[in-house]
Design an enzyme around this catalytic site. Sequence first.
Site, PDB file in Angstrom:
ATOM      1  N   MET A  36     -30.307 -12.606 -16.406  1.00 37.32           N
ATOM      2  CA  MET A  36     -29.532 -11.391 -16.671  1.00 37.32           C
ATOM      3  C   MET A  36     -28.863 -10.921 -15.373  1.00 37.32           C
ATOM      4  O   MET A  36     -28.463  -9.759 -15.244  1.00 37.32           O
ATOM      5  CB  MET A  36     -30.435 -10.297 -17.247  1.00 37.32           C
ATOM      6  CG  MET A  36     -31.037 -10.709 -18.583  1.00 37.32           C
ATOM      7  SD  MET A  36     -31.405  -9.339 -19.676  1.00 37.32           S
ATOM      8  CE  MET A  36     -32.711  -8.553 -18.794  1.00 37.32           C
ATOM      9  N   HIS A  43     -34.994 -16.152  -9.187  1.00 39.03           N
ATOM     10  CA  HIS A  43     -33.996 -16.918  -9.953  1.00 39.03           C
ATOM     11  C   HIS A  43     -33.616 -18.183  -9.178  1.00 39.03           C
ATOM     12  O   HIS A  43     -33.481 -19.257  -9.761  1.00 39.03           O
ATOM     13  CB  HIS A  43     -32.713 -16.097 -10.134  1.00 39.03           C
ATOM     14  CG  HIS A  43     -32.883 -14.840 -10.933  1.00 39.03           C
ATOM     15  ND1 HIS A  43     -32.673 -13.590 -10.407  1.00 39.03           N
ATOM     16  CD2 HIS A  43     -33.222 -14.641 -12.230  1.00 39.03           C
ATOM     17  CE1 HIS A  43     -32.861 -12.681 -11.342  1.00 39.03           C
ATOM     18  NE2 HIS A  43     -33.201 -13.276 -12.448  1.00 39.03           N
ATOM     19  N   GLN A  67     -32.227  -6.970 -26.622  1.00 36.00           N
ATOM     20  CA  GLN A  67     -33.626  -7.000 -26.206  1.00 36.00           C
ATOM     21  C   GLN A  67     -34.069  -5.707 -25.520  1.00 36.00           C
ATOM     22  O   GLN A  67     -35.213  -5.574 -25.105  1.00 36.00           O
ATOM     23  CB  GLN A  67     -33.905  -8.208 -25.310  1.00 36.00           C
ATOM     24  CG  GLN A  67     -33.304  -8.115 -23.918  1.00 36.00           C
ATOM     25  CD  GLN A  67     -33.442  -9.422 -23.173  1.00 36.00           C
ATOM     26  OE1 GLN A  67     -32.853 -10.434 -23.548  1.00 36.00           O
ATOM     27  NE2 GLN A  67     -34.253  -9.433 -22.128  1.00 36.00           N
ATOM     28  N   ASP A 156     -42.562 -13.579 -16.234  1.00 36.10           N
ATOM     29  CA  ASP A 156     -42.518 -13.006 -17.582  1.00 36.10           C
ATOM     30  C   ASP A 156     -43.317 -13.929 -18.495  1.00 36.10           C
ATOM     31  O   ASP A 156     -42.750 -14.662 -19.314  1.00 36.10           O
ATOM     32  CB  ASP A 156     -41.054 -12.882 -18.041  1.00 36.10           C
ATOM     33  CG  ASP A 156     -40.245 -12.068 -17.046  1.00 36.10           C
ATOM     34  OD1 ASP A 156     -40.339 -10.855 -17.069  1.00 36.10           O
ATOM     35  OD2 ASP A 156     -39.544 -12.683 -16.196  1.00 36.10           O
ATOM     36  N   LEU A 189     -40.725 -10.607  -7.203  1.00 33.69           N
ATOM     37  CA  LEU A 189     -39.290 -10.291  -7.168  1.00 33.69           C
ATOM     38  C   LEU A 189     -38.794 -10.039  -8.591  1.00 33.69           C
ATOM     39  O   LEU A 189     -39.209 -10.701  -9.533  1.00 33.69           O
ATOM     40  CB  LEU A 189     -38.513 -11.441  -6.528  1.00 33.69           C
ATOM     41  CG  LEU A 189     -38.883 -11.714  -5.071  1.00 33.69           C
ATOM     42  CD1 LEU A 189     -38.027 -12.851  -4.522  1.00 33.69           C
ATOM     43  CD2 LEU A 189     -38.706 -10.475  -4.206  1.00 33.69           C
ATOM     44  N   SER A 190     -37.938  -9.055  -8.717  1.00 32.11           N
ATOM     45  CA  SER A 190     -37.388  -8.695 -10.029  1.00 32.11           C
ATOM     46  C   SER A 190     -36.088  -7.932  -9.806  1.00 32.11           C
ATOM     47  O   SER A 190     -35.970  -7.168  -8.835  1.00 32.11           O
ATOM     48  CB  SER A 190     -38.392  -7.801 -10.755  1.00 32.11           C
ATOM     49  OG  SER A 190     -37.767  -7.126 -11.814  1.00 32.11           O
ATOM     50  N   ARG A 192     -35.116  -5.518 -11.394  1.00 34.40           N
ATOM     51  CA  ARG A 192     -35.433  -4.086 -11.524  1.00 34.40           C
ATOM     52  C   ARG A 192     -35.917  -3.463 -10.220  1.00 34.40           C
ATOM     53  O   ARG A 192     -35.898  -2.236 -10.090  1.00 34.40           O
ATOM     54  CB  ARG A 192     -36.498  -3.871 -12.591  1.00 34.40           C
ATOM     55  CG  ARG A 192     -35.989  -4.003 -14.001  1.00 34.40           C
ATOM     56  CD  ARG A 192     -37.141  -3.816 -14.970  1.00 34.40           C
ATOM     57  NE  ARG A 192     -36.789  -4.309 -16.294  1.00 34.40           N
ATOM     58  CZ  ARG A 192     -36.180  -3.581 -17.226  1.00 34.40           C
ATOM     59  NH1 ARG A 192     -35.899  -2.331 -16.977  1.00 34.40           N
ATOM     60  NH2 ARG A 192     -35.881  -4.099 -18.392  1.00 34.40           N
TER      61      ARG A 192
HETATM   62  P1  AMP Z   1     -34.163 -12.149 -15.779  1.00 33.42           P
HETATM   63  O1  AMP Z   1     -32.864 -12.246 -15.062  1.00 33.42           O
HETATM   64  O2  AMP Z   1     -35.049 -11.059 -15.288  1.00 33.42           O
HETATM   65  O3  AMP Z   1     -34.012 -12.153 -17.289  1.00 33.42           O
HETATM   66  O4  AMP Z   1     -34.948 -13.488 -15.429  1.00 33.42           O
HETATM   67  C1  AMP Z   1     -34.401 -14.758 -15.643  1.00 33.42           C
HETATM   68  C2  AMP Z   1     -35.470 -15.794 -15.411  1.00 33.42           C
HETATM   69  O5  AMP Z   1     -35.942 -15.687 -14.068  1.00 33.42           O
HETATM   70  C3  AMP Z   1     -36.698 -15.622 -16.322  1.00 33.42           C
HETATM   71  O6  AMP Z   1     -37.133 -16.894 -16.752  1.00 33.42           O
HETATM   72  C4  AMP Z   1     -37.700 -14.960 -15.418  1.00 33.42           C
HETATM   73  O7  AMP Z   1     -39.033 -15.206 -15.772  1.00 33.42           O
HETATM   74  C5  AMP Z   1     -37.368 -15.613 -14.080  1.00 33.42           C
HETATM   75  N1  AMP Z   1     -37.850 -14.792 -12.963  1.00 33.42           N
HETATM   76  C6  AMP Z   1     -37.625 -13.470 -12.772  1.00 33.42           C
HETATM   77  N2  AMP Z   1     -38.264 -13.043 -11.654  1.00 33.42           N
HETATM   78  C7  AMP Z   1     -38.919 -14.130 -11.156  1.00 33.42           C
HETATM   79  C8  AMP Z   1     -39.767 -14.333 -10.023  1.00 33.42           C
HETATM   80  N3  AMP Z   1     -40.080 -13.363  -9.184  1.00 33.42           N
HETATM   81  N4  AMP Z   1     -40.242 -15.576  -9.797  1.00 33.42           N
HETATM   82  C9  AMP Z   1     -39.927 -16.594 -10.656  1.00 33.42           C
HETATM   83  N5  AMP Z   1     -39.143 -16.459 -11.740  1.00 33.42           N
HETATM   84  C10 AMP Z   1     -38.646 -15.249 -11.990  1.00 33.42           C
END
Ligand code: AMP
Length: 280
Positions: A36, A43, A67, A156, A189-190, A192
Amino acid sequence: MFYLLKYYIQMKVLLRNSDLNEALSGFSNVGFVPTMGSLHKGHISLIKKSLNYCNKTVVSIFINPTQFNNKTDYKKYPRNLKKDLKILKKLKVNFVYTPIKNEVYRSKNKIKIHLSKKDKILCAKYRKGHFEGVIDVMCRLTNIVKPEKIFMGEKDFQQLILVKKYIENNFKSKVILCKTIRDKNKLALSSRNLLLKKGDQIKAGKIAKALISFKKKFFKRKITKKLIFTKKNELEKLYGVNIEYLELRNKKNLKLSNRINHSKIFLGYYLKNIRLIDNF
Ligand code: AMP
């Protein structure tokens, strides 16, 4: 010669399904990293894995509205497309898919999604309709990209388990699990995290550290419900957070557990009004 080389490593940014399909035609072993956006090192680790294991890599950037069970959460979700494209170009990603909603939801074919009672735990219990939205969009994206491998993060974990089940039952694609990447203070890491003030990021890091040590301390002992309940109260008091769930569950079937072996501690909480999840 130089021109040709440049052409071969040039990244293609595609907005339409038909353009993506045309660009991908003839390629086998395509890796797919759905995101996203607001890309970070988590990522990037998924993307590097795909670049390593696959002939071509597609990264999607799509903030899927269906979602989000809360409109404000959707509106304030961080958006940084320009910066993301720079990162992806540097990584030498082959294709970036950045569709608008109508492209993704063009097909009227919908896979039947039914979360059973045993699935309605952790985030599924607190975010009504969230996983139905995630599974639906992942099936749609998989149908569009038709990858051999899809790379997803353990960060996740519940999402990973549910999506893997639906995708591998309905498509030929395999979902590959990738480790959680943390910053040096242990905060996962996120995207958010961008919404958190510096002080709150430090707090979130301390909560992660506390649960990593908690897990280590009880490695060979039983972790009773009471112990978990006490830890939850302690963290809430110490850091002024509102914990939705803190539970020890088996990694394979997500059933409640009282042994660390083959289990993970799952955490979902609010720091001010930002919802964070993690697992250890
Ligand atoms: P998102 O952009 O948050 O929807 O995440 C996209 C993908 O990146 C998903 O498969 C997440 O599980 C993965 N992801 C997000 N944060 C992390 C992290 N800190 N370490 C590994 N994978 C991550």
